[in-house]
Enzyme design. Sequence first.
Site, PDB file in Angstrom:
ATOM      1  N   THR A 189      85.255  89.829  18.429  1.00 17.46           N
ATOM      2  CA  THR A 189      84.357  89.070  19.296  1.00 17.46           C
ATOM      3  C   THR A 189      82.959  88.986  18.693  1.00 17.46           C
ATOM      4  OG1 THR A 189      85.533  90.018  21.160  1.00 17.46           O
ATOM      5  CG2 THR A 189      83.357  89.111  21.613  1.00 17.46           C
ATOM      6  N   VAL A 218      93.778  87.970  29.053  1.00 12.52           N
ATOM      7  CA  VAL A 218      92.318  87.870  29.025  1.00 12.52           C
ATOM      8  C   VAL A 218      91.769  89.237  28.668  1.00 12.52           C
ATOM      9  CG1 VAL A 218      90.244  87.501  30.413  1.00 12.52           C
ATOM     10  CG2 VAL A 218      92.215  85.984  30.695  1.00 12.52           C
ATOM     11  N   GLY A 219      90.820  89.274  27.765  1.00  7.93           N
ATOM     12  CA  GLY A 219      90.239  90.537  27.336  1.00  7.93           C
ATOM     13  C   GLY A 219      88.952  90.875  28.058  1.00  7.93           C
ATOM     14  N   ASP A 220      88.122  91.671  27.412  1.00 10.40           N
ATOM     15  CA  ASP A 220      86.898  92.152  28.043  1.00 10.40           C
ATOM     16  C   ASP A 220      85.755  91.146  28.002  1.00 10.40           C
ATOM     17  OD1 ASP A 220      86.894  92.777  25.119  1.00 10.40           O
ATOM     18  OD2 ASP A 220      84.855  93.430  25.562  1.00 10.40           O
ATOM     19  N   THR A 240      82.690  94.947  21.490  1.00  8.25           N
ATOM     20  CA  THR A 240      83.621  94.240  20.623  1.00  8.25           C
ATOM     21  C   THR A 240      84.786  95.167  20.312  1.00  8.25           C
ATOM     22  OG1 THR A 240      83.849  93.035  18.533  1.00  8.25           O
ATOM     23  CG2 THR A 240      82.432  94.973  18.516  1.00  8.25           C
ATOM     24  N   GLY A 243      89.960  94.742  23.682  1.00  6.68           N
ATOM     25  CA  GLY A 243      89.411  94.519  25.014  1.00  6.68           C
ATOM     26  C   GLY A 243      89.952  95.424  26.089  1.00  6.68           C
TER      27      GLY A 243
END
Length: 327
Positions: A189, A218-220, A240, A243
Amino acid sequence: MSSRRLFLKKSLLSAPLILPGVLGSACAKTEEKEKGEHYKPLILATWEHGMAANDKAWEVLTTTGDIVDAVEQGVMVTELDLQNLSVGLQGLPDREGIATLDASIMIGDGSCGSVGFVRQVKHPISLARKVMEETPHVMLVGEGARQFAVAQGFPMEEEVLSPKSEELFQEWKKTSQYKPIINIENHDTIGMIGLGADGKMAGSCTTSGLAYKMHGRVGDSPIIGAGLFVDDEVGAATATGLGESIIRICGSFLIVELMRQGRTPQEACEEAVRRLIAKNKNIDDIQAGFLALNKEGEYGAYSVRQGFNYARHQNGGRDLIDSKFKL
């Protein structure tokens, strides 16, 4: 002799009373203020690709003074970088061969917006800002996010993988096995946090997520408090890496709250990494890093493993710094 004693007595009584503790405190406050002012404005971003992003953010910030415009336009550079396989539509796809994007933006007054699992949008960070400014919501996802993008006039891009992503996806399909690879661009990220000369803070975070993830994952990055958190009264943090490991500890919110309690940005990042290691299994397969900045302009970074670095832009220069790490 009596006249000399009288002179000394009058001199002592008329002089300002300066105690050692008071003098030390006054000097410390002066030094602290000078240090804080020296570091304003300041832009930080994760990874080496943060250098080009910071260049743009710094240009915007020093020209307009708008920290929100700066953190948005800065990461837009990375969203368009065809060499980057972890951010933007050119990023590595999910296991269905589709590039899906996540992004968030937040201002120090608590305003925030995010999008998750969004397709065909070149600049998800700008769509996240529209969610923040044009809706009563914080997050829109999937088809709803795409429909909102159309309504806001965002052009829909053709759903075709970039040549490099297509090549790597076809190679992956030979085994179709998912395994995180530490410090490789399948979870890198870009997170950016900034402090303006006026003391206002903002942050942004955008990603194409884990390579070959399950469709719908979906990640963080779009989750306020996990991938990004900003509070003008305290500071800002971004994350980063993998996630899921960051979500489990609400990493960015945790760091800001630790700074609220008196920890330095570096101390807060180190504590977040310790908690992440304690709360996640199979830590051998996990890399995660945190970047933090307080309202005085002090900053810190820490990661689970060696390899995480971050870009710093401030008055007097720009540089890429290797983060300290735990394991």
